[in-house]
Design an enzyme around this catalytic site. Structure first.
Site, PDB file in Angstrom:
ATOM      1  N   SER A 210       1.613   9.318   0.005  1.00  0.00           N
ATOM      2  CA  SER A 210       2.114   8.213  -0.798  1.00  0.00           C
ATOM      3  C   SER A 210       2.396   8.730  -2.199  1.00  0.00           C
ATOM      4  O   SER A 210       2.693   9.908  -2.394  1.00  0.00           O
ATOM      5  CB  SER A 210       1.078   7.085  -0.802  1.00  0.00           C
ATOM      6  OG  SER A 210       1.577   5.959  -1.483  1.00  0.00           O
ATOM      7  N   ARG A 379       4.551   1.746  -1.761  1.00  0.00           N
ATOM      8  CA  ARG A 379       3.888   0.456  -1.518  1.00  0.00           C
ATOM      9  C   ARG A 379       4.441  -0.250  -0.284  1.00  0.00           C
ATOM     10  O   ARG A 379       3.825  -1.183   0.216  1.00  0.00           O
ATOM     11  CB  ARG A 379       4.025  -0.459  -2.737  1.00  0.00           C
ATOM     12  CG  ARG A 379       3.167  -0.024  -3.894  1.00  0.00           C
ATOM     13  CD  ARG A 379       2.761  -1.177  -4.788  1.00  0.00           C
ATOM     14  NE  ARG A 379       3.907  -1.885  -5.331  1.00  0.00           N
ATOM     15  CZ  ARG A 379       3.789  -2.940  -6.139  1.00  0.00           C
ATOM     16  NH1 ARG A 379       2.597  -3.394  -6.466  1.00  0.00           N
ATOM     17  NH2 ARG A 379       4.851  -3.538  -6.611  1.00  0.00           N
ATOM     18  N   VAL A 501      -6.125  -2.066  -4.919  1.00  0.00           N
ATOM     19  CA  VAL A 501      -5.409  -0.851  -5.303  1.00  0.00           C
ATOM     20  C   VAL A 501      -3.891  -1.048  -5.303  1.00  0.00           C
ATOM     21  O   VAL A 501      -3.374  -2.003  -4.738  1.00  0.00           O
ATOM     22  CB  VAL A 501      -5.797   0.332  -4.381  1.00  0.00           C
ATOM     23  CG1 VAL A 501      -7.278   0.615  -4.468  1.00  0.00           C
ATOM     24  CG2 VAL A 501      -5.404   0.041  -2.927  1.00  0.00           C
ATOM     25  N   GLU A 502      -3.189  -0.095  -5.937  1.00  0.00           N
ATOM     26  CA  GLU A 502      -1.725  -0.100  -6.062  1.00  0.00           C
ATOM     27  C   GLU A 502      -1.203  -1.400  -6.662  1.00  0.00           C
ATOM     28  O   GLU A 502      -0.198  -1.950  -6.228  1.00  0.00           O
ATOM     29  CB  GLU A 502      -1.063   0.182  -4.708  1.00  0.00           C
ATOM     30  CG  GLU A 502      -1.256   1.610  -4.227  1.00  0.00           C
ATOM     31  CD  GLU A 502      -0.396   1.975  -3.039  1.00  0.00           C
ATOM     32  OE1 GLU A 502       0.450   1.158  -2.634  1.00  0.00           O
ATOM     33  OE2 GLU A 502      -0.560   3.081  -2.511  1.00  0.00           O
ATOM     34  N   GLY A 503      -1.895  -1.909  -7.657  1.00  0.00           N
ATOM     35  CA  GLY A 503      -1.505  -3.149  -8.320  1.00  0.00           C
ATOM     36  C   GLY A 503      -2.324  -4.302  -7.788  1.00  0.00           C
ATOM     37  O   GLY A 503      -2.131  -4.718  -6.647  1.00  0.00           O
TER      38      GLY A 503
END
Length: 823
Positions: A210, A379, A501-503
């Protein structure tokens, strides 16, 4: 009376022109022709003949561009500039990142279905399928989630070696560097399978594929960087991590306080121009075992050694080796008992040469653009795929468990309350998988859909949270008692990690989905903003005028379209298909028109204030998300060949999503601060009230039946889960018992009817009943053996673990041992 008739005729003509989105000149000519006919035919005084022209002439003059610009566009642009929200450079880069795809069509109010339906279905290559059937199956067989999470707090060393040797960390690396170069869809399917087996395993594989060093090097690295690092990453010689989040900068990643100062220093025995880095990062997956660290920091050049005029360059990304002086790495966080390698990184005066910047010195200050561009891809894959794997595994297990687990002489899944929960699990899983499949196919077609990536991240993780809760509810004590026999507990604990995670999900819903989409995907808003900020005032005014009047016509058209489609329940809208799913296409079109109209009214009336009204933005984002996901459900159904057995799942998914779109639009109108505009919007959006309904109870029963018995629909829904039948694989053992359940239930029924009810069988438990029924001649020896074997398998599944107190207090494997295992 004649005047009223002509007025109504003119109004109908105007509505038809608006519905069909006729151009301003065309509209003017048609209305002029109608008024000319009115003037020639009506028998009335001169005043009545002239009156309509008094209203028409100013409208007709709008076609004279210089006059329109002077009287309307120029003054409005002055006001518009004041209404524009401030936009930082990082926000601008985030808005410009990625591409506009189907999300853009949903903002038009009249989506062109051919754009979505013509997209190629996702398909695995022979090589990709072989990887799923070979190495993926093998590594799943090697992993015991209980051993990983309770005993080792890590993957076993032989699993780490297997992942390295078989390219699991190299799915996105091109073949020329030794990688697998898999499609986004194959990458996603691999994660689905791994996630259905172990969250730790899936997370470990997801991160290197990723947003991180590998992806950044592929897209932005210099040839020297690619030739050195990519083969090492592909072979697993290097394990990468990426440091972005800091203690003082979490969701607001653009404000990271970590610094890199350009200066001269000693590196490998010689003086070079480089970077002196000071940083503190946390929550960094793979950091404890990483050998190369990707790092985001603010770059400063006080002595202008880079040769430019600037001293502040902004966010920059560099790759630094693990073994440098000043770098502290190796300690671990422990996220909710799911021990994927994750920990902090600290750096004090770490010196690296300039060529450690990804892409070289010319990419100084380009880090944020690089990150947001690649985040729109990553994402779409990692978290949605892991969520899909967990959801599929949950449905696969729960459907089987609800069939083989009996209470009150019937499977627990036959109780209506349980049926509704299983149906929800299956329907939501279909939504996640449809979104995953269709969106990764778009990635493979060259799209980088920034807004759908936020939609997928938020909704896949949120829906998986519901599914995890439901699986726990159905399986009860089986789900909450941890141990080797438990197959739900760790996945349940992992759910909040995906949410975070990731926002963070609250931020993603409140600010990103609609906030980014309203500007990026709208046909006119970005053009208006760009024109208003254009330093060339003449060009800016010309472009603003074209965008403004296009926007006005667009809003009027969507108001009419929303009113007409809501009033007629969209029954006359065109659809790309016929049959039982056609109505859902019509409803998506209807909500698209209502959404586009509400969006324009909100932006035009609230301006920059809408950015602060996060609850309103979140609800509009929910509507956009519901339409997007409903569209992917319909496309997924087409991609799979329109299997009739899946229609209950499609109906459940679409009804759930479109009902949510309706309810969120209703809540948006209830809370809109300008009340008279809220009333006007409600008239155009809900002229007949709230007319859309959630799935029915009858549908629940049909869906539960699909997943509680062996069927092609069950297998399609749970495709790619690790289902191999072996003692250590709970999903395989549940499926094996499910296959045997039908015949076993018939034998049990005969024992109850011919034995228990007649008094020939008096035992309270099944083993005793089998023995008595056999003695009484009710069942044969073969049937008795068959039922005993089935009962043994069921009880082995239903039973839970217990421990000696000393076992639960046993020490973990020492940290230094675990580090040595993966070194």
């Amino acid at each position: 009376m004649m005047f009223l008739m002509w007025f109504l005729l003119t109004l109908i003509v105007v509505c038809v022109l608006a519905y069909q989105r006729a151009r301003l000149l065309t509209t003017t000519l048609v209305i002029g022709a109608v008024l000319a006919a009115y003037t020639l035919t009506i028998d009335a005084s001169l005043a009545w003949k002239i009156a309509p022209w008094v209203l028409f002439v100013p409208f007709a003059l709008l076609n004279l561009t210089p006059l329109r610009v002077a009287l309307i566009s120029r003054p409005f642009m002055v006001v518009y500039r004041k209404l524009l929200p401030t936009m930082s450079s990082t926000e601008k880069e985030a808005l410009e990142a990625g591409t506009v795809w189907w999300d853009g069509e949903l903002f038009t109010g009249d989506p062109d279905w051919s754009k979505l339906m013509s997209a190629q279905p996702p398909k695995l290559s022979a090589e990709e399928q072989a990887f799923l059937d070979g190495p993926c199956e093998q590594v799943c067989r090697m992993v015991s989630d209980w051993e990983v999470t309770h005993k080792l707090a890590d993957l076993p060393p032989e699993v780490w070696e297997f992942l390295r040797r078989n390219g699991f960390f190299a799915m996105i690396i091109p073949k020329q560097y030794g990688g697998l170069q898999f499609s986004a869809y194959a990458h996603s399917c691999v994660l689905v399978k791994l996630a259905s087996r172990s969250g730790t395993l899936a997370s470990t594989v997801a991160v290197p594929n990723s947003l991180g060093p590998g992806e950044l090097l592929v897209h932005y690295g210099t040839e020297e960087q690619k030739n050195y690092y990519l083969p090492r990453l592909a072979r697993g010689d290097d394990i990468p991590c990426f440091g972005l989040t800091a203690p003082r900068a979490g969701s607001d990643a653009a404000s990271i306080p970590d610094t890199g100062v350009v200066c001269k220093g000693i590196y490998e025995g010689r003086e070079v121009v480089g970077l002196r880095l000071n940083f503190s990062k946390r929550y960094i997956t793979l950091a404890p075992v990483a050998t190369v660290v990707g790092l985001a920091f603010q770059l400063f050049d006080p002595d202008k050694l880079l040769g430019g005029d600037r001293t502040e360059y902004g966010i920059t990304v560099a790759l630094i080796p693990r073994n440098l002086p000043g770098l502290s790495i190796g300690r671990r966080h422990y996220p909710l008992n799911v021990p994927f390698q994750n920990g902090p990184i600290h750096g004090k005066d770490v010196f690296v040469p300039l060529d450690c910047i990804v892409g070289g010195p010319k990419m100084a200050g380009q880090g944020w653009r690089m990150l947001v561009e690649q985040l729109s891809v990553g994402r779409c894959i990692s978290l949605p795929s892991n969520s899909a794997g967990g959801a599929k595994g949950g449905v696969y297990a729960t459907g089987a468990y609800a069939r083989i687990r009996r209470q009150f002489n019937m499977p627990v899944g036959n109780f209506e309350g349980v049926e509704s929960v299983i149906a929800r699990m299956a329907g939501l899983t279909y939504i996640i998988d449809a979104g995953r499949s269709v969106t990764t196919a778009a990635l493979d077609a060259g799209e980088k859909p920034a807004v759908p990536s936020g939609i997928m991240k938020y909704h896949a993780t949120e829906l998986s949270r519901v599914i995890a809760n439901d699986a726990m509810d159905v399986q009860g004590g089986k789900g909450i008692c941890l141990g080797p026999k438990n197959y739900l507990g760790r996945g349940y604990q992992l759910v909040p990690v995906g949410i975070t995670v990731e926002g963070a999900n609250i931020l993603t819903r409140s600010l990103i989905i609609f906030g980014q989409g309203a500007v990026r995907c709208h046909p006119f808003v970005l053009r208006e903003m760009t024109a208003a900020r254009d330093p060339d005032r003449a060009r800016g005014l010309r472009d603003f005028d074209a965008a403004l009047f296009g926007h006005i016509g667009f809003t009027a058209s969507n108001a009419v379209r929303s009113l007409v489609m809501a009033a007629t329940l969209s029954r006359f809208a065109k659809t790309p298909v016929s049959g039982p799913t056609a109505r859902f296409y019509q409803h998506v079109g209807r909500f698209s028109a209502s959404f586009a109209f509400a969006t324009d009214v909100a932006m035009l009336s609230l301006g920059g204030y809408l950015k602060k009204k996060e609850s309103l933005s979140a609800r509009l984002g929910d509507v956009l998300s519901a339409m997007y996901l409903a569209s992917t459900v319909l496309k997924h159904f087409e991609n799979q060949g329109r299997p009739e057995a899946d229609l209950p799942l499609v109906e459940y998914a679409c009804r759930t999503l479109l009902y949510r779109a309706q309810e969120q639009l209703n809540q948006f109108l209830r809370n809109f601060p300008v009340r008279w505009l809220a009333g006007l919007m409600r008239l155009c959006i809900f002229p007949r009230g709230l007319t859309y309904f959630a799935p029915s109870d009858r549908l629940d029963s049909r869906i539960a039946a699909l997943v509680m018995q062996p069927s092609e629909a069950r297998e399609r829904l749970c495709q790619y889960v690790y289902r191999t039948v072996e003692p250590s694989n709970h999903l395989g053992m549940l499926q094996e018992a499910l296959v045997l359940a039908g015949a076993a239930e018939q034998i049990e029924k005969r024992i109850r009817v011919e034995g228990v009810k007649t008094g020939k069988v008096t035992a309270l438990e099944l083993p005793g009943q089998i023995q008595q029924a056999l003695a009484a001649g009710i069942i044969s020896e073969t049937e008795a053996a068959q039922l005993r074997e089935y009962d043994r398998k069921v009880m082995d599944i239903v039973n839970v673990d217990d421990f000696d107190a000393a076992e639960l207090a046993s020490a973990r494997v020492p940290a230094e041992t675990r580090t040595a295992q993966v070194a």
